[in-house]
Enzyme design. Structure first.
Site, PDB file in Angstrom:
ATOM      1  N   PRO A  74     -11.094   2.890  -7.868  1.00 49.82           N
ATOM      2  CA  PRO A  74     -12.271   2.741  -7.005  1.00 49.82           C
ATOM      3  C   PRO A  74     -13.243   1.656  -7.468  1.00 49.82           C
ATOM      4  CG  PRO A  74     -11.781   5.051  -7.300  1.00 49.82           C
ATOM      5  CD  PRO A  74     -10.864   4.299  -8.234  1.00 49.82           C
ATOM      6  N   CYS A  75     -13.714   0.897  -6.498  1.00 48.48           N
ATOM      7  CA  CYS A  75     -14.576  -0.250  -6.796  1.00 48.48           C
ATOM      8  C   CYS A  75     -16.055   0.022  -6.529  1.00 48.48           C
ATOM      9  CB  CYS A  75     -14.142  -1.452  -5.973  1.00 48.48           C
ATOM     10  SG  CYS A  75     -14.413  -1.239  -4.186  1.00 48.48           S
TER      11      CYS A  75
END
Length: 198
Positions: A74-75
């Site tokens: 996840p960014c």
């Protein structure tokens, strides 16, 4: 000739896995995805390929061994469009820890990691710095001493991998926009001692 086997975590709609399959002439053996809408897309394009679900709940010793492990963790906490909370305890971006554990257990020959430009600058913590400021004093500055990309590269090195990384814009591949992504390709060193601490 037998194709390389690929396992993908944080699979999303399967874009990274599709690219890895093409570049390595590999075949997807399994993936990990817990979002229903993404899983529906994956089931459509890779029918019969098992989904191991939530990567934090997987017993990595029980999954089929693979030659390549890929993932775009996840960014949200690294992105300049997000909170910039970094790759730290309690953030979604710290799901890198689960991917790191998968790498430590499976020991694939190759690891491919993808993320946003913010990985260059977002803060991170790691067992490398066992107490705040131990690796140096930022003299009251606002810049982090350890950044997310450095954390990932350091963890890969500790696990026995050599890595290269590049920033690529979507327009570099012919898309009509400049969406920037960082890619790491890590190769396991022969005979390296595996260390899952940190």
């Amino acid at each position: 000739m037998t194709k390389l086997k690929l396992g993908e975590v944080c699979a999303g709609y399967g874009g990274l896995g599709l690219a890895v399959e093409a570049v390595f002439d590999a075949e997807l053996a399994w993936y990990s995805e817990f979002e229903d809408s993404a899983e529906a897309i994956l089931k459509e394009h890779w029918p019969g390929v098992p989904n191991h679900g939530d990567m934090t709940a997987i017993d990595w010793a029980a999954v089929e061994p693979v030659d390549i492990l890929s993932g775009g963790t996840p960014c949200q906490d690294l992105s300049h469009a997000g909170r910039r909370a970094g790759m730290t305890e309690g953030t979604r971006s710290n799901l890198w820890v689960a991917m790191r554990e998968a790498i430590a257990t499976i020991k694939p020959k190759y690891v491919v990691w993808e993320n946003v430009r913010g990985a260059y600058s977002a803060k991170a913590d790691s067992a490398v710095e066992f107490c705040s400021g131990c690796m140096g004093d930022n003299a009251g500055g606002t810049e982090p001493l350890l950044r997310a990309l450095g954390r990932v590269l350091g963890d890969l090195s500790d696990l026995g991998y050599d890595a290269e990384w590049r920033g690529v814009r979507a327009s570099d591949a012919g898309a009509p926009h400049a969406r920037f992504r960082v890619f790491i390709l890590a190769t396991r060193r022969g005979g390296a001692t595996q260390d899952t601490n940190g």
